[in-house]
Design a protein around this motif. Structure first.
Motif, PDB file in Angstrom:
ATOM      1  N   ALA A  26      58.179  18.380  79.887  1.00 25.26           N
ATOM      2  CA  ALA A  26      57.164  19.284  80.482  1.00 25.26           C
ATOM      3  C   ALA A  26      56.124  18.173  80.876  1.00 25.26           C
ATOM      4  O   ALA A  26      56.231  16.873  80.494  1.00 25.26           O
ATOM      5  CB  ALA A  26      56.754  20.047  79.683  1.00 25.26           C
ATOM      6  N   PRO A  27      55.415  18.440  82.067  1.00 23.56           N
ATOM      7  CA  PRO A  27      54.375  17.410  82.406  1.00 23.56           C
ATOM      8  C   PRO A  27      53.304  16.935  81.353  1.00 23.56           C
ATOM      9  O   PRO A  27      53.155  17.906  80.408  1.00 23.56           O
ATOM     10  CB  PRO A  27      53.779  17.981  83.501  1.00 23.56           C
ATOM     11  N   ARG A  28      52.987  15.976  81.415  1.00 25.28           N
ATOM     12  CA  ARG A  28      52.021  15.255  80.431  1.00 25.28           C
ATOM     13  C   ARG A  28      50.611  16.343  80.319  1.00 25.28           C
ATOM     14  O   ARG A  28      50.228  16.656  79.101  1.00 25.28           O
ATOM     15  CB  ARG A  28      51.351  13.921  80.395  1.00 25.28           C
ATOM     16  N   ASP A  29      50.158  17.013  81.358  1.00 23.16           N
ATOM     17  CA  ASP A  29      48.906  17.788  81.422  1.00 23.16           C
ATOM     18  C   ASP A  29      49.205  18.806  80.643  1.00 23.16           C
ATOM     19  O   ASP A  29      48.307  19.419  79.842  1.00 23.16           O
ATOM     20  CB  ASP A  29      48.553  18.177  82.872  1.00 23.16           C
ATOM     21  N   LEU A  30      50.622  19.444  80.741  1.00 26.02           N
ATOM     22  CA  LEU A  30      50.832  20.694  80.252  1.00 26.02           C
ATOM     23  C   LEU A  30      51.008  20.554  78.657  1.00 26.02           C
ATOM     24  O   LEU A  30      50.597  21.296  78.011  1.00 26.02           O
ATOM     25  CB  LEU A  30      52.326  21.332  80.581  1.00 26.02           C
ATOM     26  N   VAL A  31      51.567  19.228  78.215  1.00 24.74           N
ATOM     27  CA  VAL A  31      51.604  19.140  76.815  1.00 24.74           C
ATOM     28  C   VAL A  31      50.538  18.844  76.079  1.00 24.74           C
ATOM     29  O   VAL A  31      50.021  19.289  74.956  1.00 24.74           O
ATOM     30  CB  VAL A  31      52.714  17.802  76.506  1.00 24.74           C
ATOM     31  N   PHE A  32      49.594  17.891  76.872  1.00 21.44           N
ATOM     32  CA  PHE A  32      48.353  17.749  76.224  1.00 21.44           C
ATOM     33  C   PHE A  32      47.330  19.090  76.121  1.00 21.44           C
ATOM     34  O   PHE A  32      46.844  19.333  75.181  1.00 21.44           O
ATOM     35  CB  PHE A  32      47.287  16.956  77.170  1.00 21.44           C
ATOM     36  N   GLU A  33      47.563  20.108  77.077  1.00 19.63           N
ATOM     37  CA  GLU A  33      46.831  21.291  76.886  1.00 19.63           C
ATOM     38  C   GLU A  33      47.337  22.102  75.747  1.00 19.63           C
ATOM     39  O   GLU A  33      46.677  22.670  75.068  1.00 19.63           O
ATOM     40  CB  GLU A  33      47.295  22.105  78.234  1.00 19.63           C
ATOM     41  N   ALA A  34      48.947  21.889  75.353  1.00 21.43           N
ATOM     42  CA  ALA A  34      49.122  22.688  74.312  1.00 21.43           C
ATOM     43  C   ALA A  34      48.651  22.023  72.971  1.00 21.43           C
ATOM     44  O   ALA A  34      48.272  22.819  71.989  1.00 21.43           O
ATOM     45  CB  ALA A  34      50.729  22.520  74.215  1.00 21.43           C
ATOM     46  N   TRP A  35      48.281  20.757  72.930  1.00 20.86           N
ATOM     47  CA  TRP A  35      47.563  20.267  71.914  1.00 20.86           C
ATOM     48  C   TRP A  35      46.158  20.362  71.673  1.00 20.86           C
ATOM     49  O   TRP A  35      45.408  20.474  70.742  1.00 20.86           O
ATOM     50  CB  TRP A  35      47.769  18.771  71.737  1.00 20.86           C
ATOM     51  N   SER A  36      45.586  20.619  72.900  1.00 18.07           N
ATOM     52  CA  SER A  36      43.944  20.515  73.005  1.00 18.07           C
ATOM     53  C   SER A  36      43.368  21.935  73.092  1.00 18.07           C
ATOM     54  O   SER A  36      42.155  21.951  73.005  1.00 18.07           O
ATOM     55  CB  SER A  36      43.481  19.630  74.233  1.00 18.07           C
ATOM     56  N   ASP A  37      44.287  23.125  73.553  1.00 17.48           N
ATOM     57  CA  ASP A  37      43.630  24.430  73.864  1.00 17.48           C
ATOM     58  C   ASP A  37      43.616  25.194  72.688  1.00 17.48           C
ATOM     59  O   ASP A  37      44.777  25.266  72.127  1.00 17.48           O
ATOM     60  CB  ASP A  37      44.194  24.966  74.923  1.00 17.48           C
ATOM     61  N   PRO A  38      42.348  25.719  72.060  1.00 20.76           N
ATOM     62  CA  PRO A  38      42.402  26.549  70.867  1.00 20.76           C
ATOM     63  C   PRO A  38      43.418  27.674  70.874  1.00 20.76           C
ATOM     64  O   PRO A  38      43.917  28.226  69.872  1.00 20.76           O
ATOM     65  CB  PRO A  38      40.997  26.841  70.517  1.00 20.76           C
ATOM     66  N   LYS A  39      43.801  28.196  72.241  1.00 18.44           N
ATOM     67  CA  LYS A  39      44.278  29.554  71.964  1.00 18.44           C
ATOM     68  C   LYS A  39      45.947  29.085  72.361  1.00 18.44           C
ATOM     69  O   LYS A  39      46.945  29.631  71.926  1.00 18.44           O
ATOM     70  CB  LYS A  39      44.353  30.145  73.575  1.00 18.44           C
ATOM     71  N   HIS A  40      46.407  27.634  72.229  1.00 19.78           N
ATOM     72  CA  HIS A  40      47.732  27.423  72.245  1.00 19.78           C
ATOM     73  C   HIS A  40      47.973  26.598  70.940  1.00 19.78           C
ATOM     74  O   HIS A  40      49.124  26.907  70.418  1.00 19.78           O
ATOM     75  CB  HIS A  40      47.897  26.221  73.067  1.00 19.78           C
ATOM     76  N   LEU A  41      47.187  25.692  70.499  1.00 14.70           N
ATOM     77  CA  LEU A  41      47.303  24.746  69.369  1.00 14.70           C
ATOM     78  C   LEU A  41      48.109  25.670  68.080  1.00 14.70           C
ATOM     79  O   LEU A  41      49.028  25.296  67.521  1.00 14.70           O
ATOM     80  CB  LEU A  41      46.065  24.102  69.120  1.00 14.70           C
ATOM     81  N   PRO A  42      47.313  26.800  67.754  1.00  9.50           N
ATOM     82  CA  PRO A  42      48.063  27.298  66.464  1.00  9.50           C
ATOM     83  C   PRO A  42      49.140  28.102  66.673  1.00  9.50           C
ATOM     84  O   PRO A  42      49.786  28.531  65.852  1.00  9.50           O
ATOM     85  CB  PRO A  42      46.578  28.235  66.233  1.00  9.50           C
ATOM     86  N   GLN A  43      49.637  28.393  68.136  1.00 14.29           N
ATOM     87  CA  GLN A  43      50.752  28.994  68.370  1.00 14.29           C
ATOM     88  C   GLN A  43      51.920  28.377  67.874  1.00 14.29           C
ATOM     89  O   GLN A  43      53.005  28.905  67.595  1.00 14.29           O
ATOM     90  CB  GLN A  43      50.806  29.429  69.871  1.00 14.29           C
ATOM     91  N   TRP A  44      52.049  27.202  67.962  1.00 13.45           N
ATOM     92  CA  TRP A  44      53.348  26.326  67.937  1.00 13.45           C
ATOM     93  C   TRP A  44      53.161  25.281  66.580  1.00 13.45           C
ATOM     94  O   TRP A  44      54.284  24.798  65.921  1.00 13.45           O
ATOM     95  CB  TRP A  44      53.427  25.520  68.898  1.00 13.45           C
TER      96      TRP A  44
END
Length: 163
Positions: A26-44
Motif C-alpha cells: 500500500a502507498p505510504r500515505d495510506l499506511v501512515f493514515e492507518a497509524w495516525s487517524d483515530p478512526k483507523h488505529l484502534p481497528q487493527w
C-alpha cells in the motif's frame, strides 16, 4: 513519563532495541493514515485475536492514546501511548507502557514509513527498552511475535482501505 524522567530512553542503544520491519502493499500515505487517524488505529492495532477498547485518543504531538488491549482469553492489558514526534508521512515516535503515571516499564516506540517506487511501503518498528533486562523480558513475553502479528493486521487492514 518523559525522557527526562527516564534518561535511558533518550540515548539509543542496540542492546536495548527490538527491530521489526515489513513491506506493506500500500502507498505510504495510506499506511501512515492507518497509524495516525483515530478512526483507523484502534481497528487493527494489536496482536492476532486481541481487541482494543479505547478510552481516549488524541493523535498529535503531546497527545495520548489510553486503551485496554483485551486478549483472546479475556485478559485485560491497560495501555497508554504518548505521541512524542509525528513527521507526516515518514515517522511517528511514542512512549508506550501501561496506563499509569511514571510507568517503569515504559519504552520508546518509533515507526518509520519508507515509500517505494512500486507503490509499497517499508515499515520499520523500533522499540527501545530502558535496560537490556527489560528488552529481554519484552522478547520473552512475545514482543517480536506480537509485533509481527500486529504488522500482519495492519497489512490486511490497509488492503481493505479505499485507495
Amino acid at each position: 513519563m518523559t525522557s527526562s524522567a527516564n534518561p535511558a530512553l533518550s540515548q539509543w542503544s542496540l542492546d536495548r532495541e527490538i527491530v521489526m520491519s515489513r513491506v506493506i502493499d500500500a502507498p505510504r500515505d495510506l499506511v501512515f493514515e492507518a497509524w495516525s487517524d483515530p478512526k483507523h488505529l484502534p481497528q487493527w492495532f494489536g496482536p492476532k485475536g486481541f481487541k482494543v477498547e479505547t478510552f481516549e485518543i488524541d493523535v498529535r504531538v503531546g497527545g495520548v492514546w489510553r486503551f485496554n488491549m483485551i486478549g483472546p482469553d479475556g485478559t485485560v492489558y491497560p495501555n497508554r501511548m504518548r505521541f512524542r514526534r509525528i513527521e507526516r508521512p515518514s515517522l511517528m515516535e511514542m512512549d508506550h507502557g501501561v496506563d499509569q503515571d511514571e510507568d517503569p516499564g515504559m519504552f520508546r516506540f518509533t515507526v518509520t514509513f519508507a515509500e517505494q517506487s512500486n507503490g509499497k511501503t517499508v515499515l520499520m518498528m523500533r522499540q527501545l527498552a530502558s535496560s537490556a533486562e527489560q528488552r529481554d523480558g519484552m522478547i520473552g513475553f512475545g514482543a517480536v511475535e506480537y509485533g509481527y502479528q500486529t504488522l500482519d493486521k495492519l497489512a490486511a487492514y490497509v488492503g481493505g482501505m479505499k485507495r
